[in-house]
Design a protein around this motif. Structure first.
Motif, PDB file in Angstrom:
ATOM      1  N   SER A 174     -62.009  23.431  47.977  1.00 35.67           N
ATOM      2  CA  SER A 174     -63.308  23.244  48.607  1.00 35.67           C
ATOM      3  C   SER A 174     -64.286  24.308  48.107  1.00 35.67           C
ATOM      4  O   SER A 174     -63.908  25.465  47.940  1.00 35.67           O
ATOM      5  CB  SER A 174     -63.108  23.352  50.118  1.00 35.67           C
ATOM      6  N   GLY A 175     -65.526  23.902  47.868  1.00 38.89           N
ATOM      7  CA  GLY A 175     -66.528  24.840  47.384  1.00 38.89           C
ATOM      8  C   GLY A 175     -66.493  25.045  45.881  1.00 38.89           C
ATOM      9  O   GLY A 175     -67.235  25.859  45.339  1.00 38.89           O
ATOM     10  N   GLY A 176     -65.652  24.274  45.203  1.00 45.17           N
ATOM     11  CA  GLY A 176     -65.495  24.449  43.756  1.00 45.17           C
ATOM     12  C   GLY A 176     -66.571  23.786  42.924  1.00 45.17           C
ATOM     13  O   GLY A 176     -66.611  23.959  41.708  1.00 45.17           O
TER      14      GLY A 176
ATOM     15  N   LYS B 181     -67.328  20.294  43.124  1.00 44.77           N
ATOM     16  CA  LYS B 181     -67.035  18.880  42.846  1.00 44.77           C
ATOM     17  C   LYS B 181     -68.174  17.974  43.308  1.00 44.77           C
ATOM     18  O   LYS B 181     -68.630  17.108  42.558  1.00 44.77           O
ATOM     19  CB  LYS B 181     -65.720  18.455  43.548  1.00 44.77           C
ATOM     20  N   SER B 182     -68.620  18.181  44.547  1.00 47.75           N
ATOM     21  CA  SER B 182     -69.716  17.339  45.065  1.00 47.75           C
ATOM     22  C   SER B 182     -70.986  17.560  44.253  1.00 47.75           C
ATOM     23  O   SER B 182     -71.699  16.609  43.926  1.00 47.75           O
ATOM     24  CB  SER B 182     -70.004  17.665  46.523  1.00 47.75           C
ATOM     25  N   THR B 183     -71.270  18.802  43.941  1.00 48.03           N
ATOM     26  CA  THR B 183     -72.489  19.101  43.192  1.00 48.03           C
ATOM     27  C   THR B 183     -72.458  18.403  41.829  1.00 48.03           C
ATOM     28  O   THR B 183     -73.453  17.831  41.390  1.00 48.03           O
ATOM     29  CB  THR B 183     -72.649  20.621  43.027  1.00 48.03           C
ATOM     30  N   LEU B 184     -71.307  18.411  41.190  1.00 45.92           N
ATOM     31  CA  LEU B 184     -71.173  17.722  39.903  1.00 45.92           C
ATOM     32  C   LEU B 184     -71.495  16.236  40.071  1.00 45.92           C
ATOM     33  O   LEU B 184     -72.306  15.674  39.322  1.00 45.92           O
ATOM     34  CB  LEU B 184     -69.742  17.899  39.356  1.00 45.92           C
TER      35      LEU B 184
END
Ligand SMILES: Nc1ncnc2c1ncn2[C@@H]1O[C@H](COP(=O)(O)OP(=O)(O)O)[C@@H](O)[C@H]1O
Ligand SMILES: [Mg+2]
Lengths: 251, 260
Positions: free
Chosen positions: A45-47, A49-52
């Motif tokens: 989490s926080g890596g 992934k969603s932003t990408l």
């Protein structure tokens, strides 16, 4: 990865960087998605992934780097942004169905509003899709009347209604009750089997192992490891990926 | 407490308050000459009619201006946002009385120079001024409703290829409409009440007639008690309607106050 030509590239991200104040969400991420590929993105989490994923269809504007959709540069604010977004569907963790209209209208709204289809065609297609996700009998229900799993299946059908070139999934089962996770993963598996191009962010490692051809492991905004799913997950060469997998319950 | 018992209690309390007020009024020094107000009943009713007509016009103007200003404020253009913001801040930052004088001096006086300013024009200028005033408050109500819609709704719409305007029109605004009804009725009530100020520019609405009665006959009590009652005739139904809509909306989202 097999030999592929430039013209079967559907999505291409180059050097994506994004930070929120001091927090680095993306730090030089490259990703190329070919037609028919199913890519899973895993990582803590926080890596990033969603932003990408959000950068891939312009919901987030990267500080640096570029995204191309079928060769055309995706630029937020440019006149062609809506046309490019249409080609990349998104399925959110929290579904985000339109609560004020019926399930069927959720599917036909975008095709009719952006005029890619007339109402009759859109409705026929929508009914086919609802049938495909096993919810043909819920066409006239409101989203609020459905279970989480059913809502997410509608959201998948809604994204497919635009006949996108690729579908992005951001943790599609993370907001679901455990008993409904299976039905949603089942639908995603079927769509994958039909040859739909997909990028799936997930914490379901065993699902990733059998649905995807390629897997990307992200941490601290970077791609730490990537490659063909089976060898990557079975015999991880990266220490951090091994450590991550060891913490996951389902491997 | 049962719903029936609650209604009973509420009714009794209202009656008691009215009775108490009647007693206080009857203790007022001097005799209240209700007959003077009764003699003017036609004037009062005509004035009330004008109040309703002007307020309705102002609500219409206010809705149009308010929705436009709210759309400006949520648009992607900084210039439009600033236009909307300036309108809202200037109007909300100044008293309606001052705005009304400005309208009067700008428009009424200019027209008067050419002998074109009569009661009709006064009413029109008043309705426009009131509409511009109400529009600024309505703009904030509408903007608040638009911003209360979950960001995910915008993102879902945009990810399907809808433009900002299409997302607003087909996804966000329809969801606002229901939430907007109660606060908009509240704004309509404010507009009705503010319309009483139009008497100072010579609009013969209901307050104008009450002031006349007071000035000519020195009958303050009868004039203003009747005036208050007549405003309530217009505003109470609106308020009750608002309350009902709020309860209907809340019924789907929350439980009423628990009187434990
Ligand atoms: N809108 C935002 N504002 C501030 N920080 C954000 C925002 N979105 C994401 N972040 C931060 O960026 C980092 C990456 O987030 P995200 O892409 O959501 O990671 P993941 O999906 O892998 O959990 C996290 O540290 C997160 O807190
Ligand atoms: Mg995430």
């Amino acid at each position: 990865m097999s030999v592929s030509t430039q013209n079967d590239v559907i999505l291409q991200a180059r050097g994506l960087a994004k930070r929120w104040g001091d927090v680095v969400a993306l730090d030089g991420v490259d990703l190329t998605v070919h037609k028919g590929e199913v890519i899973t993105v895993i990582g803590p989490s926080g890596g990033g992934k969603s932003t990408l994923l959000r950068c891939l269809n312009g919901l987030e504007v990267p500080d640096a780097g570029s995204v191309r959709v079928g060769g055309a540069p995706l630029r937020v604010g440019a006149p062609d942004i809506d046309a490019l977004r249409r080609r990349v569907g998104m399925v959110f963790q929290a579904f985000h169905l339109f609560p004020h209209i019926s399930v069927l209208d959720n599917l036909t709204l975008a095709p009719t509003v952006v005029c890619t289809e007339d109402r009759a065609t859109a409705t026929r297609h929508a009914r086919e899709l609802l049938d495909r996700v096993g919810l043909a009998d819920k066409a006239s229900a409101r989203p609020g009347e459905l279970s989480g799993g059913q809502q997410q299946r509608v959201a998948i059908a809604r994204a497919l209604a635009m006949r996108p070139d690729a579908l992005l999934f951001d943790e599609p089962t993370s907001a679901l009750d455990p008993e409904t996770v299976g039905e949603v993963l089942g639908v995603i598996r079927e769509i994958a089997a039909d040859g739909t191009t997909m990028v799936i962010v997930t914490h379901e490692i065993s699902f990733a192992a059998d649905v995807s051809s390629r897997t990307v492991f992200m941490e601290h905004g970077r791609i730490i490891a990537e490659g063909a799913t089976q060898p990557l997950l079975r015999t991880p060469t990266s220490d951090r990926l091994r450590a991550f997998l060891a913490r996951m319950p389902t491997m | 407490m049962t719903a029936q018992r609650e209604r009973l209690v509420r009714g009794a309390v209202v009656m008691a308050i009215i009775a108490a007020l009647a007693i206080v009024i009857s203790l007022a020094p001097g005799e209240i000459r209700w007959a003077l107000a009764w003699e003017r009943r036609d004037l009062f009713l005509t004035g009330l009619g004008l109040t309703v007509v002007i307020s309705s016009g102002a609500v219409g103007i206010g809705l149009i201006l308010g929705v436009i200003a709210a759309l400006f404020r949520v648009s992607r253009s900084v210039a439009l946002d600033q236009i909307g913001r300036t309108y809202v801040e200037v109007v909300r930052g100044t008293p309606f009385l001052v705005q009304l004088y400005l309208w009067y001096w700008c428009i009424a006086q200019a027209l008067q120079l050419h002998g074109l300013f009569g009661p009709r024009e006064a009413a029109i200028v008043g309705a426009i001024g009131l509409g511009v005033f109400g529009g600024a408050y309505i703009a904030e109500v509408v903007r608040g409703a638009i911003e209360s819609i979950d960001r995910g709704q915008w993102e879902a719409a945009r990810s399907l290829g809808l433009s900002h305007a299409q997302a607003l029109r087909h996804v966000v605004l329809p969801q606002c409409a229901r939430r907007l009804l109660p606060p908009l009725t509240g704004e309509a009530v404010s507009i009705v009440k503010e319309s009483s100020l139009l008497s100072i520019i010579g609009v013969a609405e209901i307050t104008y007639h009450a002031k006349n009665l007071q000035a000519r006959e020195y009958e303050t009590w009868a004039a203003f008690i009747c005036l208050a009652a007549l405003y309530l005739v217009v505003t109470l139904p609106l308020t009750l309607l608002t309350r009902r809509m709020e309860r209907r909306l809340a019924g789907e989202e929350a439980l009423p106050v628990a009187r434990l």
